[in-house]
Every structure is written in C-alpha cells, then in structure tokens.
Design a protein around this motif. Sequence first.
Motif, PDB file in Angstrom:
ATOM      1  N   ILE A   1       0.367  -1.363  -0.133  1.00  0.00           N
ATOM      2  CA  ILE A   1       0.400  -0.108  -0.260  1.00  0.00           C
ATOM      3  C   ILE A   1       1.125   1.089  -0.119  1.00  0.00           C
ATOM      4  O   ILE A   1       0.151   2.121  -0.762  1.00  0.00           O
ATOM      5  CB  ILE A   1      -1.017   0.415   1.108  1.00  0.00           C
ATOM      6  CG1 ILE A   1      -2.032  -1.459   1.433  1.00  0.00           C
ATOM      7  CG2 ILE A   1      -1.446   1.141   0.860  1.00  0.00           C
ATOM      8  CD1 ILE A   1      -3.003  -0.962   2.644  1.00  0.00           C
ATOM      9  N   ASP A   2       2.191   1.144   0.922  1.00  0.00           N
ATOM     10  CA  ASP A   2       2.614   2.117   0.862  1.00  0.00           C
ATOM     11  C   ASP A   2       2.910   2.681  -0.066  1.00  0.00           C
ATOM     12  O   ASP A   2       3.798   3.885  -0.441  1.00  0.00           O
ATOM     13  CB  ASP A   2       3.881   1.799   2.244  1.00  0.00           C
ATOM     14  CG  ASP A   2       4.520   3.251   2.278  1.00  0.00           C
ATOM     15  OD1 ASP A   2       4.035   4.488   1.977  1.00  0.00           O
ATOM     16  OD2 ASP A   2       6.139   3.568   2.655  1.00  0.00           O
ATOM     17  N   ALA A   3       3.630   1.566  -0.722  1.00  0.00           N
ATOM     18  CA  ALA A   3       4.647   1.610  -2.918  1.00  0.00           C
ATOM     19  C   ALA A   3       3.554   2.312  -3.440  1.00  0.00           C
ATOM     20  O   ALA A   3       3.981   2.999  -3.871  1.00  0.00           O
ATOM     21  CB  ALA A   3       5.411   0.666  -3.032  1.00  0.00           C
ATOM     22  N   ARG A   4       2.472   2.370  -3.104  1.00  0.00           N
ATOM     23  CA  ARG A   4       1.284   2.844  -4.563  1.00  0.00           C
ATOM     24  C   ARG A   4       1.176   4.169  -3.599  1.00  0.00           C
ATOM     25  O   ARG A   4      -0.054   4.428  -4.359  1.00  0.00           O
ATOM     26  CB  ARG A   4       0.216   2.110  -4.685  1.00  0.00           C
ATOM     27  CG  ARG A   4       1.532   0.623  -5.757  1.00  0.00           C
ATOM     28  CD  ARG A   4       0.518  -0.223  -6.061  1.00  0.00           C
ATOM     29  NE  ARG A   4       1.436  -1.711  -6.462  1.00  0.00           N
ATOM     30  CZ  ARG A   4       2.241  -2.378  -5.750  1.00  0.00           C
ATOM     31  NH1 ARG A   4       2.103  -2.029  -4.938  1.00  0.00           N
ATOM     32  NH2 ARG A   4       2.805  -3.005  -6.547  1.00  0.00           N
ATOM     33  N   ALA A   5       0.883   4.848  -2.507  1.00  0.00           N
ATOM     34  CA  ALA A   5       0.601   5.971  -2.057  1.00  0.00           C
ATOM     35  C   ALA A   5      -0.556   6.022  -1.567  1.00  0.00           C
ATOM     36  O   ALA A   5      -1.627   6.649  -1.869  1.00  0.00           O
ATOM     37  CB  ALA A   5       1.445   7.130  -2.814  1.00  0.00           C
ATOM     38  N   TRP A   6      -1.270   4.789  -1.321  1.00  0.00           N
ATOM     39  CA  TRP A   6      -2.721   4.533  -0.828  1.00  0.00           C
ATOM     40  C   TRP A   6      -2.874   4.647   0.402  1.00  0.00           C
ATOM     41  O   TRP A   6      -3.634   3.968   1.022  1.00  0.00           O
ATOM     42  CB  TRP A   6      -2.845   3.090  -1.450  1.00  0.00           C
ATOM     43  CG  TRP A   6      -2.240   2.668  -3.025  1.00  0.00           C
ATOM     44  CD1 TRP A   6      -2.870   3.732  -4.088  1.00  0.00           C
ATOM     45  CD2 TRP A   6      -3.361   1.656  -3.585  1.00  0.00           C
ATOM     46  NE1 TRP A   6      -3.411   3.483  -5.457  1.00  0.00           N
ATOM     47  CE2 TRP A   6      -3.308   2.000  -4.903  1.00  0.00           C
ATOM     48  CE3 TRP A   6      -2.807   0.342  -3.762  1.00  0.00           C
ATOM     49  CZ2 TRP A   6      -2.842   0.908  -6.252  1.00  0.00           C
ATOM     50  CZ3 TRP A   6      -2.544  -0.624  -4.082  1.00  0.00           C
ATOM     51  CH2 TRP A   6      -3.168  -0.392  -5.843  1.00  0.00           C
ATOM     52  N   LEU A   7      -1.765   4.549   1.422  1.00  0.00           N
ATOM     53  CA  LEU A   7      -1.911   4.752   3.030  1.00  0.00           C
ATOM     54  C   LEU A   7      -3.148   5.731   3.089  1.00  0.00           C
ATOM     55  O   LEU A   7      -4.485   4.674   4.175  1.00  0.00           O
ATOM     56  CB  LEU A   7      -0.582   5.367   3.360  1.00  0.00           C
ATOM     57  CG  LEU A   7       0.076   3.907   3.741  1.00  0.00           C
ATOM     58  CD1 LEU A   7       1.434   5.297   4.243  1.00  0.00           C
ATOM     59  CD2 LEU A   7      -0.168   2.940   4.004  1.00  0.00           C
ATOM     60  N   ASP A   8      -3.711   6.690   3.101  1.00  0.00           N
ATOM     61  CA  ASP A   8      -5.241   7.609   2.919  1.00  0.00           C
ATOM     62  C   ASP A   8      -6.245   7.199   2.303  1.00  0.00           C
ATOM     63  O   ASP A   8      -7.042   7.528   3.386  1.00  0.00           O
ATOM     64  CB  ASP A   8      -4.924   9.032   2.379  1.00  0.00           C
ATOM     65  CG  ASP A   8      -3.544   9.328   3.238  1.00  0.00           C
ATOM     66  OD1 ASP A   8      -2.817   9.201   4.035  1.00  0.00           O
ATOM     67  OD2 ASP A   8      -2.991  10.354   2.780  1.00  0.00           O
TER      68      ASP A   8
END
Length: 522
Positions: free
Chosen positions: A371-378
């Motif tokens: 998730i973090d590698a694709r900037a989806w954390l939010d």
Amino acid sequence: MTEPHPTPRGLAAAKKALLAGLRFTSLRLRLVVVFALVALTAAVSASGIAYWLNREAVLTRTQDSALSDFQQEMQNRAAVLPEHPTQGELQHAANLMANSSQHFSVLLTATDENGRDVVGNSDLDAFTPVDVPASLRRAVNKKQKITENNKAPYHLYWQRITQDGTPYLVGGARVNGGPSGYMLKSLEPEAKDLGSLAWSLGIATALALIGSALLAQAAAATVLKPVHRLGVAARRLGEGKLDTRLRVSGTDELADLSRTFNRTAENLEKKVADMSAREEASRRFVADMSHELRTPLTAITAVTEVLEEELDAETGSVDPMIEPAVRLVVSETRRLGDLVENLMEVTRFDAGTARLVLDDLDIADQITACIDARAWLDAVELDAERGMTVRLDPRRLDVILANLIGNALKHGGSPVRVSVRTEPRGEGSDLVIAVRDHGPGIPEDVLPHVFDRFYKASASRPRSEGSGLGLSIALENAHIHGGEITAANSPDGGAVFTLRLPQQEPEQAKSDPNSEESGDGR
C-alpha cells in the motif's frame, strides 16, 4: 496306505478341462438349447406383454379419470376462492371437491392475508401435507413461462406412490392467483386385479428370467466381449490416450463399428495435434512479440520521461498547444509498457514456466509495504494482526494485492478495507485476505467474468486505463500458490474479493530461486 490329496494346480487343470468339455459340446445340442430357449422366451414375453398392456390400460384409465375429475373440480371450486382464503373456505372447498364420483381425498394449501400458510383437508387422518412428495410440490408450484405453445402458467402433475404396502395416485395443480390443490386416490382395487393376473403369469415369468439369463450367457461371447473392449477403448480415449486403437477382425456390424472408432480416434488425434501446435505457435508469437516490443518500448519510455520532465519544469519549454498531445503520449506509453509486461506474464502462465520463489514474511508488513509503495495509505484501511508469518512468494503476493486493491479503488471507491484472518482446513489452515470497497458493487451478469482476460463490463467503454489482465494475472498467481480468489457483493454494499491461500507450501508449486522472470505482472 494314504491317498494323495489333489493339489491346487490339479484342481485348476480339472476345472479347465470341465469348462473345455462344456465349451466344445456338440453344436447341434447348443443350437437345440438356444432355439428352445428362444421359443420359450417368446412365449413368456408374450405373456409379459399381455400383463403389461392390461396393467397400463387399467392404471391409465383409472388415473386419467381421477385426474380429469380433479382438474375439473379445481376449476369449479378452487378457482372461485379469493386470492388469500381463510382456513374455513379452504376446508369447505376441499370437502365439496372430495364428493366427486372418483372418491379421492383433497388437500388445498394457500396463504392468508397475513402471509401464513393455511390448509384445507377433506380427510385429515388419511391425507396431510406430509404425504405429498416434495418433488411434486415443487413441480406444481413452479410457474411456467407463457409462450405460444404454453398458455397456462401452472400445470397438472401426478405421481404414483406406495404407503404401507398400498399404492396411491397423487396429483396436484395450482390455480393462477389462487391455492394449490392435491388429490390422493387409492389404487388398491386395481392392484388386486393386477395381482390376480400376475399370479397366472408367474410361472411363465420365472421361466422367462431363466431363459434370459441363459441367452445372455450365450450372447456374451459373441456380442458383449467386443462391446466391452469398445467401452474400454472409449474410456482410454476419454482419458486422453489418443493413440488407442481396436483390433478389428470380421465383417459384421461390430467390426464396422470398431473400424469407425479407429478412424474417429485417428482423426481426433490429428486434430488435437494440430490444435496443440497452433496453440503453441500462438503462445510463442505472443512471447516473441512482447520480447521484441521491449527494446523499442524502452527507448520510447526514455523519451517520454524526458518530455514529462519538460512538462513539469518551471521554464515551460513545451508549447501549450501540443502539451495535451505530449501528456497523451506519456500516458499511452506507460499503458503500453504495462500491457507488454502483462502479456509476458500471461505467456509464462500459459507455457507453465511460472515458478514460485518462497520466503517467510510478515503478512501485515507485506500488505503495508504494498500500500505504501503505491501511495494508498490514506485510502486503505488495514485490519491485520502483526507478527503473522506465512511462507509465500512476496513478489507474486504483491502483484495479487496491488491488483485487488487497485481495482477496488478504481471501480469501487475508498475507503477500501483489507482484512486478514486464518481459517482451519483439514490438517492445516488457510490464509484469507478480503478486500472490500464501498462502491456500487459488481453487476450480477459481470460477476462470472471478472477474472476473464480483456473482459469489459460495458461495451460502451472499450478503452480503460488498465490492460484488462490484472485480475486474471492475480488469479493465476493465486493458483500457483495452490489458492483461489473469489468475487462477490457484500450485503452491506460494495464488492468483496477474497484471496484464500494455504499456509503450507502446495505440492504443485515448488520454490525455484533461479527462475528468470522480469516485470511485476501488473
């Protein structure tokens, strides 16, 4: 002096000699026996046919009369009842219907105004809802489609049953917009008449059975053995052994059938070989095409990266008139690169060369990294217990998660919730990862096709940002782990994709640290 005991070998030799003597008995005797049996069988068959015809005539006459009377009573009595009758109205109608000339018991069922089931019965002790077979109830209450050849939504059905040794005829029909009705008529008088006839033909029937057994034994050597060989060959052919052939001798019908089987098997083998060759050529073409596209695509990608840097630069060196075209080229080049990588990944799966590189990993950390590698954390909520270690291929798991979560964000909308749990299965356990979105869900006609390659849910949207291969590749990566992915709609709204993987290493997928694979498969 003691007499020698016969040895097992001696007994086998004696048995074989006895069978040989029976086998090579006089042909005349065999012909006499066969013709005598044929004649006897013919006589007995005639008796059996006579009994059957009489039985069918008696039962059919009684059955048709009872069913016709019941159907008429349904039209006259049940059809005039209100849509939601009371129990008293059903009881009164059932009693009136039971007073017909056929003397059958009647059972009427419906729902009252409160939606509760009500029952009217002309003979509560002899005929209750339990006596109606479930298959008959389903057939009676199944609404048929009105067509040119079918004018009524409900039909009359019947069934013969036996209770406590007594045969009965059970019939049922339903009034459109009204109650369902069932009738029960005893066939005991008819059974007694037929029993008397059966006793008169009993001896002939027993002899016919004996004759049939003897005829079957005689026919086995000439007919059943070739048929058995043909059946074995057909089963071998169905198992994929396309080189199966029959040994043919003679000129009779069975020999012609064997020749036809051999020709069919030969043609099938050729066609399968041709199809396999074409399929292999097609896979090779896709692989070669994807490989050849990578070199010019790398150069194009480098150029587009330079153009993209120029677009983002503050100097504004790109003409505003061509800026949309440049951005389109950058976007389509990126999409083409993903498509080539996906095609190469699909080719590896089709060719059976895809391998696992297994490693022990913390599933919560792996999902967080994806998730973090694709900037989806939010946009993604994670519900996973820390410290849960599993043995999987981290790259392929990342491909699965990226496709499932990305698909949920694109088509379902945030927040997307990813939950992890374990479930017992046999002696081991399964790792279950559920990805749920809060979108409109997946249409029912699309659900069976969500994992199909290049499938588009709407013909009016032939193009999209994706390649149409993401979910298919995710499913293949799950299969190579010995797992599965299923898609469904949540009762609370939104779509749910469930990944299920065995926590132990599957037998069909072995670790291969030397496998040469490029691309992330997305």
